[in-house]
Design a protein around this motif. Structure first.
Motif, PDB file in Angstrom:
ATOM      1  N   MET A 353       0.910  -1.168   0.111  1.00 58.35           N
ATOM      2  CA  MET A 353      -0.367   0.271  -0.008  1.00 58.35           C
ATOM      3  C   MET A 353       0.935   1.577  -0.170  1.00 58.35           C
ATOM      4  SD  MET A 353      -3.504  -0.452   0.133  1.00 58.35           S
ATOM      5  CE  MET A 353      -3.238  -1.312  -1.448  1.00 58.35           C
ATOM      6  N   ALA A 354       2.529   0.931   0.052  1.00 58.86           N
ATOM      7  CA  ALA A 354       3.283   2.486   0.586  1.00 58.86           C
ATOM      8  C   ALA A 354       3.337   3.086  -0.089  1.00 58.86           C
ATOM      9  CB  ALA A 354       4.156   1.982   0.788  1.00 58.86           C
ATOM     10  N   ASP A 355       3.296   2.913  -1.992  1.00 59.25           N
ATOM     11  CA  ASP A 355       3.075   3.371  -3.144  1.00 59.25           C
ATOM     12  C   ASP A 355       2.289   4.542  -3.671  1.00 59.25           C
ATOM     13  OD1 ASP A 355       5.961   2.950  -3.279  1.00 59.25           O
ATOM     14  OD2 ASP A 355       5.964   1.946  -5.114  1.00 59.25           O
ATOM     15  N   TYR A 356       0.801   3.520  -3.180  1.00 61.50           N
ATOM     16  CA  TYR A 356      -0.392   4.606  -3.727  1.00 61.50           C
ATOM     17  C   TYR A 356      -0.376   5.314  -2.884  1.00 61.50           C
ATOM     18  CZ  TYR A 356      -5.302   4.367  -4.432  1.00 61.50           C
ATOM     19  OH  TYR A 356      -6.652   4.614  -5.318  1.00 61.50           O
ATOM     20  N   PHE A 357      -0.175   4.705  -1.128  1.00 60.54           N
ATOM     21  CA  PHE A 357      -0.543   5.787   0.062  1.00 60.54           C
ATOM     22  C   PHE A 357       0.295   7.252  -0.474  1.00 60.54           C
ATOM     23  CE2 PHE A 357       1.052   7.412   3.975  1.00 60.54           C
ATOM     24  CZ  PHE A 357      -0.387   8.194   4.358  1.00 60.54           C
ATOM     25  N   ALA A 358       1.676   6.807  -0.454  1.00 65.71           N
ATOM     26  CA  ALA A 358       2.014   8.480  -1.540  1.00 65.71           C
ATOM     27  C   ALA A 358       1.721   9.170  -1.759  1.00 65.71           C
ATOM     28  CB  ALA A 358       3.918   7.590  -1.389  1.00 65.71           C
ATOM     29  N   ALA A 359       1.330   8.240  -3.273  1.00 59.54           N
ATOM     30  CA  ALA A 359       0.844   8.871  -4.940  1.00 59.54           C
ATOM     31  C   ALA A 359      -0.165   9.541  -4.000  1.00 59.54           C
ATOM     32  CB  ALA A 359       0.772   8.314  -5.710  1.00 59.54           C
ATOM     33  N   ALA A 360      -1.647   9.082  -3.349  1.00 60.64           N
ATOM     34  CA  ALA A 360      -2.907   9.734  -2.996  1.00 60.64           C
ATOM     35  C   ALA A 360      -2.498  10.643  -1.866  1.00 60.64           C
ATOM     36  CB  ALA A 360      -3.531   8.407  -2.517  1.00 60.64           C
ATOM     37  N   LEU A 361      -1.143  10.498  -1.753  1.00 58.48           N
ATOM     38  CA  LEU A 361      -1.131  12.219  -0.389  1.00 58.48           C
ATOM     39  C   LEU A 361      -0.299  13.494  -1.594  1.00 58.48           C
ATOM     40  CD1 LEU A 361       0.379  10.943   2.991  1.00 58.48           C
ATOM     41  CD2 LEU A 361      -1.551  11.924   2.910  1.00 58.48           C
ATOM     42  N   ALA A 362      -0.006  12.753  -2.656  1.00 58.04           N
ATOM     43  CA  ALA A 362       0.601  13.810  -3.367  1.00 58.04           C
ATOM     44  C   ALA A 362      -0.394  14.552  -3.877  1.00 58.04           C
ATOM     45  CB  ALA A 362       2.062  12.991  -4.299  1.00 58.04           C
TER      46      ALA A 362
END
Length: 463
Positions: A353-362
Motif C-alpha cells: 500500500m505504501a506507493d499508493y498511499f504516498a501518491a494519494a497524499l501527493a
C-alpha cells in the motif's frame, strides 16, 4: 440515556483528568470528543458518528480494532497468570515473545529487554549506554548526540533528548550531556542539493565529535524518520553514513523505532531493510501490541553485550528494571498481535500500500495551501502553509492547519495536528478504497478552509 452517559464522561474529563497535552488556560473548560467503540480502521463517537482513525490512535493501531484473537489472548493470560515478578520469575509469554522478536530484528540484535512503553524503552537504552561504558572503565564517555525535531519520550532523560523545543518551556530540562545536531529536514536545504545537504549534515556530526571528543560520547540516538517532529525523512544514505562514523569512534548507534517498528514502514523493523543499517540497539513499543495494552522494549546486539558480560562482566549487575517488565498479559497480547500480522500478511500489505498511499497524499499538492507531502510506508503528512515558499510555518499557518484538522473531523476523518502538518499514519490494514475516502475528505477540507482564507482553489471534490 446515551446522551447522559456522554455528558457524564465529558464532565469527568473536565473535572478530573490532566491531559498529556493540556493547555492550562483551558483546564477544566475544554471538552474532548467521546469515543464509544471501534471497528477495523474506524472509531465511533457519541451519536454513532463513524470516523476514519487517520493516526491509528498514536501511530500504533497496526491491525485495527476489534481483533478477537488479541482480546482472547489477553483474557486467557489474565485468568491463568496476570503477573509475575520479572526479578525472580520467568513466564512463557515473555520468553516466547523475546524469541519471536529476536527472529524479526536485523543482525545479532537477539537480546530483548521489555519495558512499559516507548519512553521507558528509550530511557532504558540510554541507561544501558551509561552502564556499558562504566563497566568498560570509561566513566567520561556519557554524552548523547541527538537531532533537533527528534522526539524520544517523556521521562526526564528522554525529554532532555527530545529536540522538539516547544516541549521544553516550563520544565527543567537537564541537557548538560546532551548535544544536538541539525534536523535532516530537506526543506532546510535551501539552494543545496540533497547530496550537498547530506554532506553538510555529516560534516556537522564529525565536527561535533571532534569538538566534544569521541572519548566523551556514548551514543547517537536517532529515529529512522523523525515522526512527531514532522514526519521528516532524512536524505538517502544519511543513516548509513552516520552509522559508519559511530563505528569508527566506538559510539553506540541507537535506532528509536518506537513509531517505525512492527510494519509501519512496510517491514518489521525499518532500520536495515528501509534505511540500510544494523544498529547496536533498537527500541520499540506502539505497534508491538497494536495498542491493545502497553508494552515497550529494546533489542541489543550480542556483539555489544559480549563486551560487558561473561568474563568481561567485572562483577557488574544491570539493575535497570520495572515492576511491569516482562508483564505476561502484555507479552501474550504482543504474541497474538504478531501471529495475527503474520497470518494475514499485514506487513506485506502495508508495503504493497505504501506507493499508493504516498501518491494519494501527493495528489493533494495541486491545492493552494499545500506546501508539501511526505511519506514512508504508511506514515505521512500534508504540510499546509499560506505561503508554501517558506521553509517552516508560522502561527498563521498553524491556525490555518488547525482549521483543516477540525474540518476533517467534521467530515469523518481524524488527523493528527502537528503545527502546520496534518499527519496520517492509518492502521496497516487500510485498503485502497479507504485511502481514497481519506484523501477525498482531506481534499474537501483543505479546499474549503483555503477558500475561506481567500486562496483560489483549482477544484472541489465532494465526499
Amino acid at each position: 440515556m446515551a446522551e447522559n452517559r456522554t455528558g457524564d464522561v465529558e464532565a469527568a474529563v473536565r473535572e478530573h483528568i490532566l491531559l498529556p497535552a493540556q493547555e492550562m488556560a483551558k483546564l477544566g473548560k475544554a471538552t474532548q470528543p467521546v469515543l464509544t467503540h471501534a471497528e477495523g480502521i474506524y472509531v465511533f463517537a457519541e451519536g454513532g458518528r463513524r470516523l476514519i482513525d487517520g493516526p491509528a490512535g498514536m501511530w500504533c493501531a497496526q491491525v485495527g480494532y476489534g481483533r478477537k484473537e488479541i482480546v482472547d489472548a489477553i483474557a486467557h493470560q489474565a485468568m491463568v497468570l496476570p503477573y509475575a515478578s520479572p526479578w525472580y520469575m520467568a513466564t512463557s509469554p515473555a520468553a516466547k515473545l523475546a524469541r519471536k522478536i529476536a527472529s524479526l530484528t536485523p543482525g545479532d540484535l537477539n537480546r530483548i529487554f521489555f519495558t512499559t512503553g516507548g519512553s521507558t524503552a528509550v530511557d532504558s537504552a540510554l541507561r544501558f549506554s551509561e552502564f556499558f561504558n562504566n563497566v568498560l572503565g570509561r566513566p567520561q564517555k556519557k554524552r548523547i548526540i541527538v537531532r533537533y525535531d527528534g522526539y524520544h519520550g517523556s521521562t526526564a532523560l528522554t525529554a532532555a533528548c527530545t529536540g522538539r523545543t516547544g516541549n521544553w518551556p516550563n520544565f527543567d530540562i537537564h541537557q548538560d550531556r546532551i548535544s544536538f545536531l541539525s534536523s535532516p529536514n530537506l526543506r532546510h536545504a535551501g539552494n543545496r542539493s540533497a547530496e550537498q545537504f547530506l554532506d553538510d549534515l555529516v560534516k556537522e556530526f564529525e565536527d561535533q565529535i571532534e569538538a566534544l571528543g569521541a572519548d566523551t560520547i556514548a551514543a547517537f540516538l536517532a529515529e529512522p524518520i523523525l515522526a512527531s517532529g514532522g514526519v521528516i525523512i532524512p536524505p538517502k544514505g544519511y543513516h548509513a553514513r552516520f552509522k559508519a562514523i559511530c563505528e569508527r569512534h566506538d559510539i553506540l548507534y541507537i535506532s528509536d523505532e518506537v513509531v517505525t517498528g512492527f510494519g509501519r514502514c512496510g517491514e518489521w523493523f525499518a532500520s536495515e531493510k528501509v534505511f540500510g543499517i544494523v544498529p547496536d540497539i533498537i527500541t520499540f513499543a506502539k505497534g508491538v501490541t497494536s495498542g491493545y495494552v502497553p508494552l515497550g522494549g529494546l533489542a541489543i546486539s550480542e556483539k555489544v553485550l559480549a563486551r560487558i558480560s561473561g568474563e568481561n562482566a567485572k562483577g557488574s549487575w544491570f539493575t535497570n528494571g520495572y515492576t511491569y517488565s516482562n508483564q505476561p498479559v502484555a507479552c501474550a497480547a504482543a504474541l497474538a498481535n504478531i501471529e495475527l500480522m503474520e497470518r494475514d500478511g499485514i506487513v506485506d500489505h502495508a508495503r504493497e500500500m505504501a506507493d499508493y498511499f504516498a501518491a494519494a497524499l501527493a495528489s493533494l499538492t495541486d491545492l493552494p495551501g499545500v506546501a508539501e507531502t511526505r511519506a514512508v510506508g504508511l506514515v505521512g503528512c500534508v504540510q499546509c502553509m499560506l505561503d508554501p515558499t517558506r521553509p517552516d510555518g508560522n502561527d498563521d499557518d498553524k491556525a490555518f492547519t488547525r482549521k483543516i484538522d477540525e474540518r476533517c473531523f467534521e467530515l469523518g476523518l481524524i488527523v493528527r495536528p502537528l503545527g502546520d502538518l496534518c499527519v496520517i499514519s492509518p492502521p496497516l490494514i487500510i485498503t485502497r478504497a479507504q485511502i481514497d475516502d481519506m484523501i477525498a475528505i482531506m481534499r474537501q477540507a483543505i479546499s474549503e478552509v483555503g477558500a475561506a482564507h481567500g486562496l483560489q482553489m483549482k477544484e472541489q471534490v465532494d465526499v
